[in-house]
Design a protein around this motif. Structure first.
Motif, PDB file in Angstrom:
ATOM      1  N   SER A 231     -22.570   0.150  24.189  1.00  0.00           N
ATOM      2  CA  SER A 231     -22.058  -0.166  25.526  1.00  0.00           C
ATOM      3  C   SER A 231     -22.840   0.566  26.614  1.00  0.00           C
ATOM      4  CB  SER A 231     -20.571   0.181  25.616  1.00  0.00           C
ATOM      5  OG  SER A 231     -20.359   1.564  25.479  1.00  0.00           O
ATOM      6  N   ASP A 232     -23.299   1.787  26.298  1.00  0.00           N
ATOM      7  CA  ASP A 232     -24.032   2.574  27.304  1.00  0.00           C
ATOM      8  C   ASP A 232     -25.340   1.895  27.706  1.00  0.00           C
ATOM      9  OD1 ASP A 232     -25.089   2.995  24.760  1.00  0.00           O
ATOM     10  OD2 ASP A 232     -25.087   5.179  24.877  1.00  0.00           O
ATOM     11  N   ASP A 233     -26.098   1.428  26.717  1.00  0.00           N
ATOM     12  CA  ASP A 233     -27.351   0.723  27.017  1.00  0.00           C
ATOM     13  C   ASP A 233     -27.092  -0.531  27.851  1.00  0.00           C
ATOM     14  OD1 ASP A 233     -28.699   2.607  25.488  1.00  0.00           O
ATOM     15  OD2 ASP A 233     -29.658   1.138  24.155  1.00  0.00           O
TER      16      ASP A 233
ATOM     17  N   TRP B 240     -11.105   4.511   9.359  1.00  0.00           N
ATOM     18  CA  TRP B 240     -11.626   3.214   9.786  1.00  0.00           C
ATOM     19  C   TRP B 240     -12.383   3.350  11.115  1.00  0.00           C
ATOM     20  CZ3 TRP B 240     -12.268  -0.913   6.995  1.00  0.00           C
ATOM     21  CH2 TRP B 240     -12.649  -2.100   7.637  1.00  0.00           C
ATOM     22  N   ARG B 241     -13.521   2.656  11.220  1.00  0.00           N
ATOM     23  CA  ARG B 241     -14.394   2.754  12.413  1.00  0.00           C
ATOM     24  C   ARG B 241     -14.407   1.473  13.252  1.00  0.00           C
ATOM     25  NH1 ARG B 241     -19.502   5.020  14.157  1.00  0.00           N
ATOM     26  NH2 ARG B 241     -21.088   3.471  14.672  1.00  0.00           N
ATOM     27  N   LYS B 242     -14.471   0.328  12.596  1.00  0.00           N
ATOM     28  CA  LYS B 242     -14.765  -0.945  13.272  1.00  0.00           C
ATOM     29  C   LYS B 242     -13.489  -1.572  13.847  1.00  0.00           C
ATOM     30  CE  LYS B 242     -16.856  -2.536   9.414  1.00  0.00           C
ATOM     31  NZ  LYS B 242     -17.651  -3.508   8.613  1.00  0.00           N
TER      32      LYS B 242
ATOM     33  N   LEU C 270     -29.748  11.926  18.583  1.00  0.00           N
ATOM     34  CA  LEU C 270     -28.843  11.487  17.515  1.00  0.00           C
ATOM     35  C   LEU C 270     -29.594  10.562  16.560  1.00  0.00           C
ATOM     36  CD1 LEU C 270     -25.866  12.107  16.922  1.00  0.00           C
ATOM     37  CD2 LEU C 270     -25.252  10.000  18.095  1.00  0.00           C
ATOM     38  N   TYR C 271     -29.620   9.274  16.892  1.00  0.00           N
ATOM     39  CA  TYR C 271     -30.367   8.289  16.097  1.00  0.00           C
ATOM     40  C   TYR C 271     -30.463   7.013  16.923  1.00  0.00           C
ATOM     41  CZ  TYR C 271     -25.386   7.533  15.022  1.00  0.00           C
ATOM     42  OH  TYR C 271     -24.033   7.381  15.119  1.00  0.00           O
ATOM     43  N   ALA C 272     -31.387   6.156  16.582  1.00  0.00           N
ATOM     44  CA  ALA C 272     -31.498   4.878  17.286  1.00  0.00           C
ATOM     45  C   ALA C 272     -30.380   3.954  16.820  1.00  0.00           C
ATOM     46  CB  ALA C 272     -32.857   4.247  17.019  1.00  0.00           C
TER      47      ALA C 272
ATOM     48  N   LEU D 102     -17.988  -2.271  17.126  1.00  0.00           N
ATOM     49  CA  LEU D 102     -18.001  -2.721  18.528  1.00  0.00           C
ATOM     50  C   LEU D 102     -19.117  -2.066  19.326  1.00  0.00           C
ATOM     51  CD1 LEU D 102     -14.157  -2.854  19.200  1.00  0.00           C
ATOM     52  CD2 LEU D 102     -15.706  -4.756  18.652  1.00  0.00           C
ATOM     53  N   ASN D 103     -19.564  -0.897  18.898  1.00  0.00           N
ATOM     54  CA  ASN D 103     -20.670  -0.252  19.620  1.00  0.00           C
ATOM     55  C   ASN D 103     -22.044  -0.685  19.104  1.00  0.00           C
ATOM     56  OD1 ASN D 103     -21.089   1.366  21.900  1.00  0.00           O
ATOM     57  ND2 ASN D 103     -21.681   3.143  20.644  1.00  0.00           N
ATOM     58  N   ARG D 104     -22.076  -1.821  18.416  1.00  0.00           N
ATOM     59  CA  ARG D 104     -23.324  -2.522  18.085  1.00  0.00           C
ATOM     60  C   ARG D 104     -23.264  -3.966  18.580  1.00  0.00           C
ATOM     61  NH1 ARG D 104     -23.544   1.968  17.182  1.00  0.00           N
ATOM     62  NH2 ARG D 104     -24.292   3.149  15.359  1.00  0.00           N
ATOM     63  N   ASN D 105     -22.174  -4.307  19.280  1.00  0.00           N
ATOM     64  CA  ASN D 105     -21.880  -5.707  19.600  1.00  0.00           C
ATOM     65  C   ASN D 105     -22.158  -6.069  21.064  1.00  0.00           C
ATOM     66  OD1 ASN D 105     -19.183  -7.893  20.009  1.00  0.00           O
ATOM     67  ND2 ASN D 105     -20.728  -8.253  18.430  1.00  0.00           N
TER      68      ASN D 105
ATOM     69  N   ILE E 220     -20.498  10.409  25.434  1.00  0.00           N
ATOM     70  CA  ILE E 220     -20.171  11.817  25.223  1.00  0.00           C
ATOM     71  C   ILE E 220     -19.460  11.951  23.883  1.00  0.00           C
ATOM     72  CG2 ILE E 220     -18.973  13.841  26.135  1.00  0.00           C
ATOM     73  CD1 ILE E 220     -19.477  12.733  28.946  1.00  0.00           C
ATOM     74  N   GLU E 221     -20.113  12.660  22.988  1.00  0.00           N
ATOM     75  CA  GLU E 221     -19.545  12.937  21.665  1.00  0.00           C
ATOM     76  C   GLU E 221     -18.789  14.257  21.775  1.00  0.00           C
ATOM     77  OE1 GLU E 221     -19.821  10.985  18.988  1.00  0.00           O
ATOM     78  OE2 GLU E 221     -21.605   9.738  19.321  1.00  0.00           O
ATOM     79  N   LEU E 222     -17.476  14.191  21.625  1.00  0.00           N
ATOM     80  CA  LEU E 222     -16.625  15.372  21.782  1.00  0.00           C
ATOM     81  C   LEU E 222     -16.657  16.230  20.515  1.00  0.00           C
ATOM     82  CD1 LEU E 222     -13.777  13.555  23.736  1.00  0.00           C
ATOM     83  CD2 LEU E 222     -15.428  15.186  24.668  1.00  0.00           C
TER      84      LEU E 222
HETATM   85  O1  0X9 Z   1     -23.255   5.425  16.587  1.00  0.00           O
HETATM   86  C1  0X9 Z   1     -22.591   5.365  17.616  1.00  0.00           C
HETATM   87  O2  0X9 Z   1     -22.139   4.303  18.062  1.00  0.00           O
HETATM   88  C2  0X9 Z   1     -22.292   6.657  18.402  1.00  0.00           C
HETATM   89  N1  0X9 Z   1     -22.058   7.755  17.498  1.00  0.00           N
HETATM   90  S1  0X9 Z   1     -20.670   7.778  16.596  1.00  0.00           S
HETATM   91  O3  0X9 Z   1     -20.778   8.847  15.610  1.00  0.00           O
HETATM   92  N2  0X9 Z   1     -19.440   8.152  17.548  1.00  0.00           N
HETATM   93  O4  0X9 Z   1     -20.454   6.491  16.013  1.00  0.00           O
HETATM   94  C3  0X9 Z   1     -23.489   6.976  19.285  1.00  0.00           C
HETATM   95  C4  0X9 Z   1     -23.836   5.905  20.280  1.00  0.00           C
HETATM   96  C5  0X9 Z   1     -24.946   6.308  21.206  1.00  0.00           C
HETATM   97  N3  0X9 Z   1     -25.380   5.209  22.047  1.00  0.00           N
HETATM   98  C6  0X9 Z   1     -26.204   4.237  21.603  1.00  0.00           C
HETATM   99  N4  0X9 Z   1     -26.812   4.298  20.462  1.00  0.00           N
HETATM  100  N5  0X9 Z   1     -26.434   3.215  22.402  1.00  0.00           N
END
Ligand code: 0X9
Ligand code: ZN
Length: 301
Positions: free
Chosen positions: A247-249, A115-117, A240-242, A133-136, A263-265
């Motif tokens: 959260s970083d942005d 599970w991711r979300k 990686l990809y767009a 959450l990392n798109r929110n 940081i991707e471990l």
């Molecule tokens: O997709 C992601 O959220 C991150 N990779 S993951 O495989 N751990 O899911 C990368 C996020 C990089 N940062 C942004 N795209 N803002």
């Protein structure tokens, strides 16, 4: 005492027990607070490690925003242990959130290991659960690499900060007066040190500084163990990809925190998200090396 060790992955209760133990045992340097409550009602626990010195930078560290990325949470707790045990040399005020997504994290033990979300049900009468959450987060929300469809793994939610877990982080930063110079969010896997922007293949004006410090980190991470682990440095969207709404942005654009990194471990795909527990300590040593390198850079600002 506490039951934390780095030879296995821990349940949420163990991790929260460890945070409480540290706050009770080392009240001069450790304090814990719930910055919010998850969708299912769990506290979102943050640990602050600080000697109360003036003129030191504040540094944010989080893990576990993606539920299945256990090594990120395990590494962040290892970093906590190191900073507390070496508090004589503490060079910053650290604000550390080992499990951004407690509901998802617990669900990976009880239901679905991959599970991711988070576990929210944003749609009325909908069948699919969870928001990425990392798109929110609220910068370029809903852009490239996100979806409006609740069943997708990259579902961005109903709006920026629609989720209690991301809103908790936003509220924390709105309330704090600490002088944040770095924002480090740990994920897995792939072995990357990524800097903004993630929303598109563009870089911020000071990207050369971010690139230089990331390269330094990569060298330190390689030296951290005998395994000479290679971490690739690059712009997030290019290496990686767009993916917008990360959260970083948001930390870089809206909070103006200079050193914002994802940081991707470990690893590079052999085990992927199911990284065996024997890799926790070496991977966590690499994560710690990045924290110490970025702390040095933050102190020079
Ligand atoms: O997709 C992601 O959220 C991150 N990779 S993951 O495989 N751990 O899911 C990368 C996020 C990089 N940062 C942004 N795209 N803002
Ligand atoms: Zn992730």
């Amino acid at each position: 005492g506490h039951r934390m060790e780095w030879t296995r992955y821990h349940r949420l209760d163990d991790i929260y027990g460890y945070i409480d133990y540290l706050a009770q045992t080392y009240p001069d340097i450790c304090s814990s607070m719930a910055i919010g409550t998850s969708f299912e009602g769990r506290p979102i626990k943050l640990l602050r490690i600080s000697k109360g010195e003036k003129n030191v930078p504040a540094i944010w560290i989080d893990g576990g925003i993606h539920a299945r990325e256990w090594i990120s949470t395990a590494s962040v707790t290892y970093i906590i242990n190191y900073l507390v045990e070496n508090s004589d040399d503490l060079k910053a005020d650290y604000y550390i959130l080992p499990v951004v997504n407690p509901d998802g994290y617990e669900y990976t033990f009880r239901g679905d290991r991959l599970w991711r979300k988070n576990r929210s049900s944003p749609e009325k009468g909908g069948v699919c659960i969870g928001v990425d959450l990392n798109r929110n987060f609220g910068y370029r929300w809903g852009g490239l690499g996100t979806s409006r469809q609740p069943c997708r793994e990259i579902y961005a939610g109903t709006g920026p900060f629609s989720e209690p877990e991301t809103a908790a982080i936003k509220n924390f930063f709105e309330a704090t007066s600490a002088n944040f110079k770095a924002f480090l969010t740990f994920h897995s896997y792939g072995q990357y040190i990524l800097y903004p922007w993630g929303y598109a293949q563009r870089v911020p004006p000071d990207y050369a500084d971010l690139d230089r410090v990331a390269q330094k980190s990569a060298v330190a991470m390689k030296k951290a163990t005998t395994q000479n682990t290679v971490y690739t440095v690059g712009n997030s969207a290019t290496a990686l990809y767009a993916a917008a709404g990360g959260s970083d942005d948001w930390a870089k654009a809206m909070l103006k925190i200079k050193y914002a990194y994802t940081i991707e471990l470990r690893d590079k795909g052999r085990n992927g998200f199911i990284l065996p527990a024997g890799y926790i300590i070496p991977t966590a040593k690499e994560a710690l090396a990045s924290v110490l390198t970025i702390t040095d850079a933050a102190r020079k600002l």
